[in-house]
Design an enzyme around this catalytic site. Structure first.
Site, mmCIF file in Angstrom:
data_model
loop_
_atom_site.group_PDB
_atom_site.id
_atom_site.type_symbol
_atom_site.label_atom_id
_atom_site.label_comp_id
_atom_site.label_asym_id
_atom_site.label_seq_id
_atom_site.Cartn_x
_atom_site.Cartn_y
_atom_site.Cartn_z
ATOM 1 N N PHE A 147 23.187 7.423 31.782
ATOM 2 C CA PHE A 147 23.982 6.228 31.736
ATOM 3 C C PHE A 147 24.108 5.528 32.176
ATOM 4 C CE2 PHE A 147 28.113 4.217 33.737
ATOM 5 C CZ PHE A 147 28.952 5.135 32.823
ATOM 6 N N ASP A 232 16.714 1.558 34.606
ATOM 7 C CA ASP A 232 18.515 1.147 35.299
ATOM 8 C C ASP A 232 18.175 1.751 36.245
ATOM 9 O OD1 ASP A 232 20.646 0.901 35.656
ATOM 10 O OD2 ASP A 232 21.383 2.039 34.064
ATOM 11 N N LYS A 263 25.789 -2.372 41.468
ATOM 12 C CA LYS A 263 26.322 -1.238 42.356
ATOM 13 C C LYS A 263 26.289 -1.813 43.944
ATOM 14 C CE LYS A 263 27.516 2.660 39.809
ATOM 15 N NZ LYS A 263 26.637 3.035 38.239
#
Ligand SMILES: *Cc1c(COP(=O)(O)O)cnc(C)c1O
Length: 413
Positions: A147, A232, A263
């Protein structure tokens, strides 16, 4: 908390029902109905508009690393807001430089390490995708289950068919290989491939870890073939797994060409970053990438406060220790309905024997716990790093009862 807020007569308090009705009438329906209407929080506890408290074991999906209303973050954001919130990238500010320096130091890169700031994980991966194109090779190799975000470029890197299909055609040149399959990676990375982009732990796919051997092989293959290795770290970064970045937890000797972050970095204030190492740091020429909001002093001041507090409060150690505590506590339940606990530090997937995860999430919320299901049989926990062992224990103690309730409901349906 201000007790006055809770002493207001019930009739003047907005109810959950009123507010979700207004939400439905004014917000776009992409997220479904909101589970709660939240009002305030402190540490790992949040409170809804009707005064009910919840233990937050999700932290806004691995975002609120310092929990809610941490005094250091509140002070940093308040003080910065009173000075400068935004100046554009014609100018710089002290928080921007300090946050970049902290990221360079945390990444363990050398003097050629550089930072580009943006505002989200998808944007960080967009920057990474564009960086890959600067190799003059059009291909990018990503993993099944990966993702990487929802903008068109990041979506092109993302695995989930249901997210991608309605928006095709996507960006061409992306090849998908099974995660954790070294031979498939070796076969896919030829001299048309500019980059391999991988998560060290696939969070959205159900907290699935790469092995050290896989990350080492990815580094070896990309180096051999002249492609970039981009990790990532949007979900795994910023102490979540017990080190600054997930790859350092799994295979610290593997130095990627770039990592992407978002995040946890601002502790809840939107910010993303692309951190590059070595030759990758000079692949963008002046003017080839940019962002109006990226690197603004408000978000960077939040990032500095987050990184400083992680050090001051030894939250990397705490993530490691509490992660192990959680695993031991769940194992201690000796409940056959729990298969295993995956992940590192405080990014964990509790794997259930039966596909009850969504029902458990709802039951947990009713019982005062915020958790999340990444699939039919995986509960994801990504609590604030300031959570306590006792708070974790209350959830683990409740888990068998939540599973009972979910099973009863399943049998009744
Ligand atoms: C959440 C996430 C993203 C996307 O971040 P946004 O801020 O939602 O755009 C990208 N990669 C990973 C690994 C993520 O977990």
């Amino acid at each position: 908390m201000n007790p006055a807020d809770h002493d207001a007569p019930a009739s003047t308090m907005p109810t959950h029902g009123d507010l979700t009705q207004r939400y439905g009438a004014s917000l776009m329906g992409v997220f479904g109905a909101p589970g709660l209407v939240l009002e305030r929080g402190e540490g790992a506890v949040v409170r809804d508009v009707e005064g009910r408290e919840y233990l937050d074991l999700l932290a806004g999906i691995a975002v609120n690393v310092l929990g809610h209303a941490h005094p250091a973050l509140v002070a940093a954001v308040s003080e910065q807001a009173a000075k400068l919130i935004h100046v554009s990238n014609f100018f710089t500010t002290r928080p921007q430089i300090e946050l970049a320096e902290r990221l360079v130091a945390a990444s363990g890169g050398d003097a050629d390490t550089r930072v580009f700031f943006c505002n989200s994980g998808a944007e960080a991966n967009e920057a990474a995708f564009k960086l890959a194109r600067r190799t003059a090779r059009p291909g990018v190799v990503v993993a099944d289950g990966g993702f990487h975000g929802r903008t068109l470029g990041a979506l092109s890197l993302t695995s989930k068919q249901a997210y991608r299909e309605p928006f095709e055609p996507l960006v061409p040149g992306v090849t998908r290989v099974p995660y954790h399959d070294v031979e498939a990676l070796r076969a896919a990375v030829d001299d048309t491939v500019g980059a391999v982009i991988l998560e060290p732990i696939q969070g959205e796919a159900g907290v699935i870890e790469a092995s050290p051997e896989y990350l080492r092989a990815a580094r070896e293959v990309t180096r051999e073939r002249g492609a970039l290795l981009i990790i990532d770290e949007v979900q795994t970064g910023v102490a979540r797994t017990g080190e600054w970045f997930g790859f350092q937890t799994i295979a610290p000797e593997v130095m990627p060409d770039a990592i992407t972050l978002a995040k946890g970095l601002g502790g809840g204030v939107p910010i993303g970053a692309l951190v590059t190492f070595g030759a990758a740091s000079t692949m963008f020429e002046a003017g080839q990438h940019g962002s109006t909001f990226g690197g603004n002093p408000l978000a960077c001041a939040a990032g500095v406060a987050v990184m400083r507090t992680i050090e001051d409060e030894r939250l990397r150690e705490q993530a490691r220790r509490l992660g192990e505590h959680l695993v031991a506590a769940v194992e201690n339940l000796d409940d056959e309905r729990v298969v295993t606990v995956r992940g590192r530090g405080l990014l964990r997937g509790i794997v259930l024997r039966d596909p009850l995860a969504q029902r458990v999430v709802v039951r947990a919320r009713e019982a005062g716990f915020i958790i999340n299901a990444t699939g039919p049989d995986v509960i994801r926990l990504a609590p604030p790093l300031v959570i306590t062992g006792e708070q974790i224990d209350t959830f683990v103690a409740a888990l068998p009862g939540l599973l009972d309730a979910a099973e009863t409901e399943e049998n009744a349906s």
